[in-house]
Scaffold this motif. Structure first.
Motif, mmCIF file in Angstrom:
data_model
loop_
_atom_site.group_PDB
_atom_site.id
_atom_site.type_symbol
_atom_site.label_atom_id
_atom_site.label_comp_id
_atom_site.label_asym_id
_atom_site.label_seq_id
_atom_site.Cartn_x
_atom_site.Cartn_y
_atom_site.Cartn_z
ATOM 1 N N SER A 10 137.652 7.586 35.740
ATOM 2 C CA SER A 10 137.562 6.272 36.352
ATOM 3 C C SER A 10 138.853 5.470 36.401
ATOM 4 C CB SER A 10 136.505 5.487 35.587
ATOM 5 O OG SER A 10 136.546 5.887 34.231
ATOM 6 N N ASN A 11 139.959 5.966 35.829
ATOM 7 C CA ASN A 11 141.073 5.027 35.750
ATOM 8 C C ASN A 11 142.049 5.125 36.911
ATOM 9 O OD1 ASN A 11 142.147 7.456 35.162
ATOM 10 N ND2 ASN A 11 143.245 6.820 33.337
ATOM 11 N N LYS A 12 141.526 5.229 38.133
ATOM 12 C CA LYS A 12 142.411 5.286 39.284
ATOM 13 C C LYS A 12 142.759 3.865 39.683
ATOM 14 C CE LYS A 12 141.235 8.806 42.232
ATOM 15 N NZ LYS A 12 140.862 9.398 43.527
ATOM 16 N N SER A 13 144.033 3.523 39.685
ATOM 17 C CA SER A 13 144.389 2.161 40.079
ATOM 18 C C SER A 13 145.322 2.213 41.271
ATOM 19 C CB SER A 13 145.057 1.439 38.906
ATOM 20 O OG SER A 13 146.194 2.150 38.489
ATOM 21 N N LYS A 14 145.310 1.153 42.067
ATOM 22 C CA LYS A 14 146.173 1.123 43.249
ATOM 23 C C LYS A 14 147.598 0.861 42.802
ATOM 24 C CE LYS A 14 142.756 0.960 46.313
ATOM 25 N NZ LYS A 14 142.499 2.160 47.067
ATOM 26 N N VAL A 15 148.531 1.379 43.551
ATOM 27 C CA VAL A 15 149.933 1.127 43.247
ATOM 28 C C VAL A 15 150.430 0.028 44.180
ATOM 29 C CG1 VAL A 15 152.212 2.168 43.245
ATOM 30 C CG2 VAL A 15 150.260 3.495 42.532
ATOM 31 N N LYS A 16 151.141 -0.949 43.604
ATOM 32 C CA LYS A 16 151.670 -2.038 44.435
ATOM 33 C C LYS A 16 152.670 -1.478 45.421
ATOM 34 C CE LYS A 16 153.474 -5.231 41.966
ATOM 35 N NZ LYS A 16 153.807 -6.431 41.185
ATOM 36 N N SER A 17 152.760 -2.083 46.590
ATOM 37 C CA SER A 17 153.652 -1.487 47.592
ATOM 38 C C SER A 17 155.107 -1.535 47.153
ATOM 39 C CB SER A 17 153.481 -2.163 48.946
ATOM 40 O OG SER A 17 153.467 -3.558 48.789
ATOM 41 N N SER A 18 155.470 -2.490 46.301
ATOM 42 C CA SER A 18 156.860 -2.500 45.829
ATOM 43 C C SER A 18 157.093 -1.285 44.942
ATOM 44 C CB SER A 18 157.156 -3.788 45.064
ATOM 45 O OG SER A 18 156.247 -3.914 43.981
ATOM 46 N N ALA A 19 156.096 -1.008 44.089
ATOM 47 C CA ALA A 19 156.230 0.172 43.239
ATOM 48 C C ALA A 19 156.201 1.437 44.090
ATOM 49 C CB ALA A 19 155.096 0.196 42.222
ATOM 50 N N GLN A 20 155.385 1.399 45.142
ATOM 51 C CA GLN A 20 155.308 2.572 46.019
ATOM 52 C C GLN A 20 156.658 2.852 46.649
ATOM 53 O OE1 GLN A 20 151.840 2.548 48.385
ATOM 54 N NE2 GLN A 20 152.527 4.150 49.743
ATOM 55 N N ARG A 21 157.326 1.781 47.081
ATOM 56 C CA ARG A 21 158.649 1.984 47.680
ATOM 57 C C ARG A 21 159.617 2.538 46.644
ATOM 58 N NH1 ARG A 21 160.056 -3.321 49.146
ATOM 59 N NH2 ARG A 21 157.912 -4.023 49.066
ATOM 60 N N PRO A 43 153.171 8.685 53.006
ATOM 61 C CA PRO A 43 153.248 7.759 54.148
ATOM 62 C C PRO A 43 153.373 6.327 53.662
ATOM 63 C CG PRO A 43 151.161 8.952 54.125
ATOM 64 C CD PRO A 43 151.898 9.364 52.910
ATOM 65 N N LYS A 44 154.105 5.524 54.440
ATOM 66 C CA LYS A 44 154.354 4.162 54.012
ATOM 67 C C LYS A 44 153.072 3.356 54.016
ATOM 68 C CE LYS A 44 159.105 3.595 55.417
ATOM 69 N NZ LYS A 44 159.974 2.967 56.397
ATOM 70 N N LYS A 45 152.208 3.624 54.986
ATOM 71 C CA LYS A 45 151.045 2.769 55.173
ATOM 72 C C LYS A 45 149.924 3.085 54.203
ATOM 73 C CE LYS A 45 152.190 0.309 58.770
ATOM 74 N NZ LYS A 45 151.922 -1.092 59.022
ATOM 75 N N GLU A 46 149.873 4.326 53.725
ATOM 76 C CA GLU A 46 148.714 4.729 52.944
ATOM 77 C C GLU A 46 148.783 4.167 51.539
ATOM 78 O OE1 GLU A 46 146.994 6.585 55.921
ATOM 79 O OE2 GLU A 46 146.257 7.273 53.987
ATOM 80 N N GLN A 47 147.630 3.942 50.955
ATOM 81 C CA GLN A 47 147.527 3.362 49.626
ATOM 82 C C GLN A 47 147.675 4.440 48.565
ATOM 83 O OE1 GLN A 47 148.099 1.257 47.469
ATOM 84 N NE2 GLN A 47 146.960 -0.353 48.465
ATOM 85 N N LEU A 48 148.733 4.333 47.780
ATOM 86 C CA LEU A 48 148.961 5.327 46.735
ATOM 87 C C LEU A 48 148.137 4.982 45.499
ATOM 88 C CD1 LEU A 48 150.940 7.704 46.644
ATOM 89 C CD2 LEU A 48 152.525 6.235 45.456
ATOM 90 N N ASP A 49 147.544 5.980 44.855
ATOM 91 C CA ASP A 49 146.757 5.730 43.656
ATOM 92 C C ASP A 49 147.492 6.228 42.428
ATOM 93 O OD1 ASP A 49 143.806 6.622 45.448
ATOM 94 O OD2 ASP A 49 144.519 4.618 44.916
ATOM 95 N N LEU A 50 147.270 5.534 41.326
ATOM 96 C CA LEU A 50 147.880 5.965 40.068
ATOM 97 C C LEU A 50 146.777 6.367 39.112
ATOM 98 C CD1 LEU A 50 150.034 6.117 37.844
ATOM 99 C CD2 LEU A 50 149.792 3.694 37.534
ATOM 100 N N VAL A 51 146.866 7.569 38.587
ATOM 101 C CA VAL A 51 145.888 8.018 37.601
ATOM 102 C C VAL A 51 146.631 8.230 36.288
ATOM 103 C CG1 VAL A 51 144.267 9.825 36.999
ATOM 104 C CG2 VAL A 51 144.543 9.161 39.364
ATOM 105 N N LYS A 52 146.088 7.657 35.218
ATOM 106 C CA LYS A 52 146.772 7.811 33.925
ATOM 107 C C LYS A 52 146.176 9.008 33.200
ATOM 108 C CE LYS A 52 148.631 3.381 32.911
ATOM 109 N NZ LYS A 52 148.299 2.129 32.285
ATOM 110 N N LEU A 53 147.063 9.870 32.719
ATOM 111 C CA LEU A 53 146.602 11.048 32.010
ATOM 112 C C LEU A 53 147.021 10.955 30.545
ATOM 113 C CD1 LEU A 53 147.697 13.684 34.630
ATOM 114 C CD2 LEU A 53 145.415 12.796 34.289
ATOM 115 N N PRO A 54 146.351 11.709 29.660
ATOM 116 C CA PRO A 54 146.758 11.688 28.254
ATOM 117 C C PRO A 54 148.202 12.101 28.084
ATOM 118 C CG PRO A 54 145.183 13.437 28.671
ATOM 119 C CD PRO A 54 145.183 12.574 29.870
#
Lengths: 192, 196
Positions: A10-21, A43-54
């Motif tokens: 469940s810990n998928k979080s969106k990445v801010k576009s500044s961080a994405q850049r 892609p610039k437009k797509e929403q990147l997800d961040l998943v935290k792993l152990p």
């Protein structure tokens, strides 16, 4: 590094576009030959997800496709799926056939796997265009993709613990530690 | 600028399309290291016959073995056999577990004529308890959680009496679970240990 099986969940979080850049820039810096394809991968437009792993590992993915992972603040590394799609964009070395089964079960990659017949290091005579790297040796700390003798696709990716020049001289020691290999926990991770 | 322009065309190729084995998720050329070689081979023959011929033909096998010394070859064979045997034993064990394990759905009285439904035994069927618990909560518009039982197993606790609906849901969403494996029990005491 991913010897154990992982559960994402469940810990998928969106990445801010500044961080994405920032990630995009870092990826281009570490892998300049990825530039023509960077729009397909990140892609610039797509929403990147961040998943935290152990073990303090962050995995960046696009919907359910894993893209890049990073341990703490070390170099950012592509998931093997990305490497399989664009193999020519990365520096590569090759291990000989006997080493394949060890690498695929998570062992540390030792230098003899690269210096014995069947292995290929840049700067070798038989290296040719693929592994020649234009004759330049690879240094400690560089991210390198490991191919296997007789196989088309890469089997591992990791950070070099020893420069290729040293490897040819010493012929002993640790080559790559803590990498991501085919069939490890990260490979088997289901992101849905 | 002129230099980069001449270099770029060689590097702009479309992404390479890789087929991954449906059995072991690795590229088919690595299937031999997975312990499920026979199944992988069958799958590949069924879905990509041309690749299958490429990888599993007699010459391919000969070429791959020739580069190893004789000792290494023997060791590689022994290891491959051991892995296959292990994988098979694991599968048999899992199949047995599935056939014998039951899902127990209990209706436990809470207080003042209110009930709680406890569902135990789902892990044997490979279901992710957290996800299933969440789905139950959503579906029945009620609270649902994953708790540990006295014997060390885990079970899903759903508020309210939803035992029948759970049976229906299991039948609809997870048809691989045979109906005989599901047992509905009524419990008068509070949170007793499940009996198999």
């Amino acid at each position: 590094m991913f010897k154990k099986e992982l559960v994402a969940g469940s810990n998928k979080s969106k990445v801010k576009s500044s961080a994405q850049r920032a990630i995009r820039a870092k990826v281009l810096e570490t892998y300049p030959r990825l530039e023509p394809h960077i729009d397909e991968i990140l892609p610039k437009k797509e929403q990147l997800d961040l998943v935290k792993l152990p073990d303090r590992v962050s995995l960046y993915c696009l919907a359910s496709t894993p893209l890049f992972w990073q341990h703490m603040d070390d170099a950012i590394m592509p998931h093997l799926q990305v490497v399989h799609k664009y193999p020519w964009a990365f520096s590569r070395i090759r291990i000989d056939r006997g080493a394949i089964r060890f690498v695929l079960s998570g062992a540390t990659l030792m230098v003899p796997g690269l210096t014995s017949p069947g292995g290929r290091l840049p700067g070798d005579d038989e290296a040719g265009e693929e592994y020649g790297n234009d004759g330049k040796e690879l240094e400690v700390g560089e991210v390198v993709v490991v191919d296997a003798e007789g196989k088309e696709n890469a089997c591992m990716i990791g950070v070099l613990k020893m420069g290729t020049k040293e490897m040819k001289e010493k012929k002993k020691g640790i080559g790559i530690e803590n990498g991501h290999y085919l069939g490890d926990g990260l490979w088997k991770l289901d992101l849905r | 600028m002129a230099d980069t322009a001449t270099q770029a065309p060689t590097d702009v190729r479309p992404p390479k399309h890789v087929v991954y084995c449906g059995v072991c998720t690795l590229p088919p050329e690595y299937c031999e290291y997975g312990g499920t070689t026979k199944k992988c081979s069958d799958w590949l023959a069924a879905t990509h016959p041309s690749l299958h011929r490429q990888l599993y033909s007699a010459d391919a096998a000969a070429a791959s073995l020739s580069t190893l010394s004789v000792d290494a070859q023997k060791r590689a064979e022994k290891d491959a056999q051991k892995k296959a045997a292990k994988a098979e034993a694991n599968e048999v064990r899992e199949a047995e577990k599935r056939a014998s394990s039951k899902i127990i759905i209990k209706r436990v009285e809470r207080n003042k004529r209110k009930y709680v439904t406890e569902i135990a035994g789902l892990e044997a069927f490979g279901l992710d308890l957290k996800k299933v618990a969440k789905e139950f909560g959503k579906k029945f518009a009620t609270g649902s959680s994953v708790t540990k039982t006295a014997s060390g197993g885990e079970e899903i606790t759903v508020q309210g009496d939803v035992s029948d609906e759970v049976v229906d849901w299991l039948g609809e969403h997870h048809e691989e679970i045979p109906e005989d494996n599901i047992e509905q029990v009524e419990d008068k005491k509070k949170k007793s240990a499940p009996t198999v």
